[in-house]
Design a protein around this motif. Structure first.
Motif, PDB file in Angstrom:
ATOM      1  N   ALA A  19      20.487  -0.829  31.272  1.00  0.00           N
ATOM      2  CA  ALA A  19      19.527   0.083  30.634  1.00  0.00           C
ATOM      3  C   ALA A  19      18.591  -0.654  29.688  1.00  0.00           C
ATOM      4  O   ALA A  19      17.543  -0.127  29.313  1.00  0.00           O
ATOM      5  CB  ALA A  19      20.265   1.197  29.895  1.00  0.00           C
ATOM      6  N   GLY A  20      18.974  -1.870  29.266  1.00  0.00           N
ATOM      7  CA  GLY A  20      18.097  -2.654  28.400  1.00  0.00           C
ATOM      8  C   GLY A  20      18.578  -2.817  26.973  1.00  0.00           C
ATOM      9  O   GLY A  20      17.793  -3.190  26.094  1.00  0.00           O
ATOM     10  N   LYS A  21      19.857  -2.584  26.713  1.00  0.00           N
ATOM     11  CA  LYS A  21      20.363  -2.655  25.339  1.00  0.00           C
ATOM     12  C   LYS A  21      20.166  -4.038  24.725  1.00  0.00           C
ATOM     13  O   LYS A  21      19.701  -4.156  23.587  1.00  0.00           O
ATOM     14  CB  LYS A  21      21.841  -2.264  25.307  1.00  0.00           C
ATOM     15  CG  LYS A  21      22.122  -0.822  25.708  1.00  0.00           C
ATOM     16  CD  LYS A  21      23.585  -0.466  25.573  1.00  0.00           C
ATOM     17  CE  LYS A  21      24.481  -1.261  26.511  1.00  0.00           C
ATOM     18  NZ  LYS A  21      24.190  -0.978  27.948  1.00  0.00           N
ATOM     19  N   SER A  22      20.548  -5.084  25.464  1.00  0.00           N
ATOM     20  CA  SER A  22      20.437  -6.446  24.922  1.00  0.00           C
ATOM     21  C   SER A  22      18.984  -6.819  24.660  1.00  0.00           C
ATOM     22  O   SER A  22      18.663  -7.443  23.638  1.00  0.00           O
ATOM     23  CB  SER A  22      21.071  -7.454  25.882  1.00  0.00           C
ATOM     24  OG  SER A  22      22.453  -7.199  26.025  1.00  0.00           O
ATOM     25  N   THR A  23      18.094  -6.427  25.572  1.00  0.00           N
ATOM     26  CA  THR A  23      16.669  -6.735  25.408  1.00  0.00           C
ATOM     27  C   THR A  23      16.104  -6.042  24.181  1.00  0.00           C
ATOM     28  O   THR A  23      15.398  -6.653  23.367  1.00  0.00           O
ATOM     29  CB  THR A  23      15.882  -6.295  26.659  1.00  0.00           C
ATOM     30  OG1 THR A  23      16.366  -7.013  27.794  1.00  0.00           O
ATOM     31  CG2 THR A  23      14.392  -6.567  26.481  1.00  0.00           C
ATOM     32  N   VAL A  24      16.425  -4.757  24.022  1.00  0.00           N
ATOM     33  CA  VAL A  24      15.920  -4.002  22.872  1.00  0.00           C
ATOM     34  C   VAL A  24      16.480  -4.567  21.573  1.00  0.00           C
ATOM     35  O   VAL A  24      15.745  -4.757  20.592  1.00  0.00           O
ATOM     36  CB  VAL A  24      16.263  -2.505  23.015  1.00  0.00           C
ATOM     37  CG1 VAL A  24      15.974  -1.754  21.713  1.00  0.00           C
ATOM     38  CG2 VAL A  24      15.473  -1.887  24.172  1.00  0.00           C
ATOM     39  N   ALA A  25      17.779  -4.854  21.547  1.00  0.00           N
ATOM     40  CA  ALA A  25      18.385  -5.396  20.340  1.00  0.00           C
ATOM     41  C   ALA A  25      17.745  -6.726  19.954  1.00  0.00           C
ATOM     42  O   ALA A  25      17.488  -6.987  18.772  1.00  0.00           O
ATOM     43  CB  ALA A  25      19.889  -5.567  20.541  1.00  0.00           C
ATOM     44  N   SER A  26      17.468  -7.563  20.954  1.00  0.00           N
ATOM     45  CA  SER A  26      16.850  -8.863  20.693  1.00  0.00           C
ATOM     46  C   SER A  26      15.432  -8.704  20.139  1.00  0.00           C
ATOM     47  O   SER A  26      15.044  -9.380  19.169  1.00  0.00           O
ATOM     48  CB  SER A  26      16.826  -9.686  21.978  1.00  0.00           C
ATOM     49  OG  SER A  26      16.191 -10.928  21.777  1.00  0.00           O
ATOM     50  N   LEU A  27      14.655  -7.808  20.734  1.00  0.00           N
ATOM     51  CA  LEU A  27      13.283  -7.602  20.266  1.00  0.00           C
ATOM     52  C   LEU A  27      13.231  -6.988  18.877  1.00  0.00           C
ATOM     53  O   LEU A  27      12.328  -7.282  18.091  1.00  0.00           O
ATOM     54  CB  LEU A  27      12.521  -6.724  21.259  1.00  0.00           C
ATOM     55  CG  LEU A  27      12.088  -7.405  22.558  1.00  0.00           C
ATOM     56  CD1 LEU A  27      11.489  -6.387  23.515  1.00  0.00           C
ATOM     57  CD2 LEU A  27      11.084  -8.523  22.270  1.00  0.00           C
ATOM     58  N   LEU A  28      14.198  -6.129  18.561  1.00  0.00           N
ATOM     59  CA  LEU A  28      14.219  -5.524  17.233  1.00  0.00           C
ATOM     60  C   LEU A  28      14.360  -6.584  16.146  1.00  0.00           C
ATOM     61  O   LEU A  28      13.856  -6.416  15.031  1.00  0.00           O
ATOM     62  CB  LEU A  28      15.362  -4.511  17.122  1.00  0.00           C
ATOM     63  CG  LEU A  28      15.124  -3.166  17.813  1.00  0.00           C
ATOM     64  CD1 LEU A  28      16.404  -2.337  17.821  1.00  0.00           C
ATOM     65  CD2 LEU A  28      14.006  -2.386  17.119  1.00  0.00           C
ATOM     66  N   ARG A  29      15.031  -7.675  16.465  1.00  0.00           N
ATOM     67  CA  ARG A  29      15.196  -8.745  15.484  1.00  0.00           C
ATOM     68  C   ARG A  29      13.861  -9.330  15.043  1.00  0.00           C
ATOM     69  O   ARG A  29      13.705  -9.762  13.894  1.00  0.00           O
ATOM     70  CB  ARG A  29      16.060  -9.872  16.065  1.00  0.00           C
ATOM     71  CG  ARG A  29      17.540  -9.546  16.124  1.00  0.00           C
ATOM     72  CD  ARG A  29      18.333 -10.749  16.603  1.00  0.00           C
ATOM     73  NE  ARG A  29      19.752 -10.538  16.440  1.00  0.00           N
ATOM     74  CZ  ARG A  29      20.425 -10.763  15.312  1.00  0.00           C
ATOM     75  NH1 ARG A  29      19.767 -11.236  14.254  1.00  0.00           N
ATOM     76  NH2 ARG A  29      21.712 -10.537  15.217  1.00  0.00           N
ATOM     77  N   THR A  30      12.889  -9.352  15.937  1.00  0.00           N
ATOM     78  CA  THR A  30      11.593  -9.958  15.612  1.00  0.00           C
ATOM     79  C   THR A  30      10.533  -8.907  15.277  1.00  0.00           C
ATOM     80  O   THR A  30       9.486  -9.256  14.731  1.00  0.00           O
ATOM     81  CB  THR A  30      11.086 -10.815  16.788  1.00  0.00           C
ATOM     82  OG1 THR A  30      10.967 -10.012  17.967  1.00  0.00           O
ATOM     83  CG2 THR A  30      12.066 -11.950  17.073  1.00  0.00           C
ATOM     84  N   ARG A  31      10.782  -7.649  15.602  1.00  0.00           N
ATOM     85  CA  ARG A  31       9.771  -6.613  15.377  1.00  0.00           C
ATOM     86  C   ARG A  31      10.060  -5.759  14.138  1.00  0.00           C
ATOM     87  O   ARG A  31       9.161  -5.115  13.611  1.00  0.00           O
ATOM     88  CB  ARG A  31       9.658  -5.688  16.593  1.00  0.00           C
ATOM     89  CG  ARG A  31       9.357  -6.377  17.924  1.00  0.00           C
ATOM     90  CD  ARG A  31       8.028  -7.109  17.894  1.00  0.00           C
ATOM     91  NE  ARG A  31       7.700  -7.657  19.210  1.00  0.00           N
ATOM     92  CZ  ARG A  31       8.051  -8.861  19.627  1.00  0.00           C
ATOM     93  NH1 ARG A  31       8.766  -9.666  18.831  1.00  0.00           N
ATOM     94  NH2 ARG A  31       7.707  -9.298  20.833  1.00  0.00           N
ATOM     95  N   SER A  32      11.297  -5.731  13.684  1.00  0.00           N
ATOM     96  CA  SER A  32      11.659  -4.882  12.550  1.00  0.00           C
ATOM     97  C   SER A  32      11.247  -5.513  11.230  1.00  0.00           C
ATOM     98  O   SER A  32      11.376  -6.730  11.035  1.00  0.00           O
ATOM     99  CB  SER A  32      13.170  -4.629  12.543  1.00  0.00           C
ATOM    100  OG  SER A  32      13.564  -3.971  11.355  1.00  0.00           O
ATOM    101  N   ALA A  33      10.761  -4.669  10.311  1.00  0.00           N
ATOM    102  CA  ALA A  33      10.415  -5.160   8.972  1.00  0.00           C
ATOM    103  C   ALA A  33      11.673  -5.426   8.154  1.00  0.00           C
ATOM    104  O   ALA A  33      11.644  -6.183   7.180  1.00  0.00           O
ATOM    105  CB  ALA A  33       9.539  -4.132   8.255  1.00  0.00           C
ATOM    106  N   MET A  34      12.791  -4.806   8.541  1.00  0.00           N
ATOM    107  CA  MET A  34      14.066  -5.025   7.860  1.00  0.00           C
ATOM    108  C   MET A  34      14.836  -6.139   8.558  1.00  0.00           C
ATOM    109  O   MET A  34      14.713  -6.313   9.770  1.00  0.00           O
ATOM    110  CB  MET A  34      14.925  -3.737   7.887  1.00  0.00           C
ATOM    111  CG  MET A  34      14.298  -2.538   7.224  1.00  0.00           C
ATOM    112  SD  MET A  34      15.312  -1.033   7.521  1.00  0.00           S
ATOM    113  CE  MET A  34      16.809  -1.479   6.639  1.00  0.00           C
ATOM    114  N   PRO A  35      15.632  -6.890   7.808  1.00  0.00           N
ATOM    115  CA  PRO A  35      16.525  -7.859   8.459  1.00  0.00           C
ATOM    116  C   PRO A  35      17.481  -7.116   9.399  1.00  0.00           C
ATOM    117  O   PRO A  35      17.944  -6.020   9.079  1.00  0.00           O
ATOM    118  CB  PRO A  35      17.292  -8.488   7.286  1.00  0.00           C
ATOM    119  CG  PRO A  35      16.497  -8.167   6.072  1.00  0.00           C
ATOM    120  CD  PRO A  35      15.780  -6.883   6.341  1.00  0.00           C
ATOM    121  N   VAL A  36      17.756  -7.700  10.549  1.00  0.00           N
ATOM    122  CA  VAL A  36      18.560  -7.023  11.571  1.00  0.00           C
ATOM    123  C   VAL A  36      19.881  -7.756  11.779  1.00  0.00           C
ATOM    124  O   VAL A  36      19.914  -8.986  11.870  1.00  0.00           O
ATOM    125  CB  VAL A  36      17.798  -6.951  12.909  1.00  0.00           C
ATOM    126  CG1 VAL A  36      18.677  -6.343  14.001  1.00  0.00           C
ATOM    127  CG2 VAL A  36      16.519  -6.133  12.744  1.00  0.00           C
TER     128      VAL A  36
END
Length: 198
Positions: A19-36
Motif C-alpha cells: 500500500a506504500g507505508k514504507s514509502t510514505v514513512a520515508s518521505l515524511l522524514r524529509t517533508r515534515s516540519a517536525m522531527p520524525v
C-alpha cells in the motif's frame, strides 16, 4: 520562563503490504516540519514469530507486552515534540482473516487490537490490489483485495482515521497525509470525507 514544549503527534500508518507505508514513512522524514521518528508495530509477521522458535504460544502471549513497550517508546518521542509514525499498529488485529476467528481467537484479537491507547491520527493507505501486488509481488491479488476491504471497513470504525488513496504519486500522497497531520496539530478532527482510491 520559556514556553512549554509543543507536544508531538502520533500517527498510525496502516494498510496491506504494497500500500506504500514504507514509502510514505520515508518521505515524511524529509517533508515534515517536525522531527520524525518511526516505530515499527508489526506483531503478525513471520519474523516476529520466528523469534520464539518452537514456542509460538509465547509469542502470542507476549504480543501485548511488546506492543506496549513499542507504544511507550513512541510516547517518549512524542514528549520530545516529534512526529511519531507507528508503522502498523495493534489495530491490525481487527483485520485478521475470518478463517482464523474461532471464539477464543476472536476474543484474543479484540484484546490485542485494543491493547494500546489510540494514536492522534490513523492513516489507512488504500490502493487497488493489482497495484499492491505489482509493488510487492507477495500473496495473490484476491488475498490483497480481501485485506484491502478489511482496512477500508476499519477506516469507517476507527476514530481519528482517514483513508488516503496511495495509488497516486507518492509526493501527492504525502501532501495529503501532512494536511491530515496539520489538522490534528490545529485541533481539528480528521476529514469526514477521506480521499479514497477507485
Amino acid at each position: 520562563m520559556g514556553r512549554p514544549p509543543v507536544p508531538g503527534i502520533t500517527v498510525a500508518l496502516l494498510g496491506p503490504d504494497g500500500a506504500g507505508k514504507s514509502t510514505v514513512a520515508s518521505l515524511l522524514r524529509t517533508r515534515s516540519a517536525m522531527p520524525v521518528e518511526t516505530v515499527y508495530m508489526g506483531l503478525w509477521s513471520d519474523a516476529y514469530m520466528a523469534r520464539f522458535g518452537r514456542a509460538p504460544w509465547l509469542g502470542a502471549l507476549l504480543r501485548p507486552v511488546v506492543a506496549w513497550h513499542r507504544y511507550l517508546v513512541g510516547l517518549g518521542h512524542r514528549r520530545r515534540s516529534r512526529l511519531v509514525i507507528f508503522d502498523r499498529y495493534t489495530y491490525d488485529a481487527f483485520t485478521v482473516p475470518v478463517s482464523l476467528r474461532s471464539p477464543l481467537r476472536l476474543l484474543y484479537f479484540r484484546m490485542i487490537a485494543r491493547s494500546c491507547p489510540g494514536p492522534d491520527l490513523v492513516v489507512l493507505l488504500d490502493s487497488p490490489a493489482r497495484l499492491m501486488h505489482e509493488r510487492k509481488g507477495e500473496g495473490t491479488e484476491a488475498h490483497l483485495e480481501r485485506e484491502r476491504s478489511a482496512y477500508r471497513d476499519l477506516a469507517k470504525r476507527l476514530p481519528r482515521a482517514v483513508l488516503v488513496d496511495s495509488s497516486r504519486d507518492p509526493e501527492v500522497v504525502v501532501a495529503d497525509v501532512l494536511r491530515a497531520i496539520a489538522g490534528v496539530a490545529e485541533g481539528r478532527r480528521p476529514a469526514s470525507h477521506p480521499v479514497v482510491s477507485r
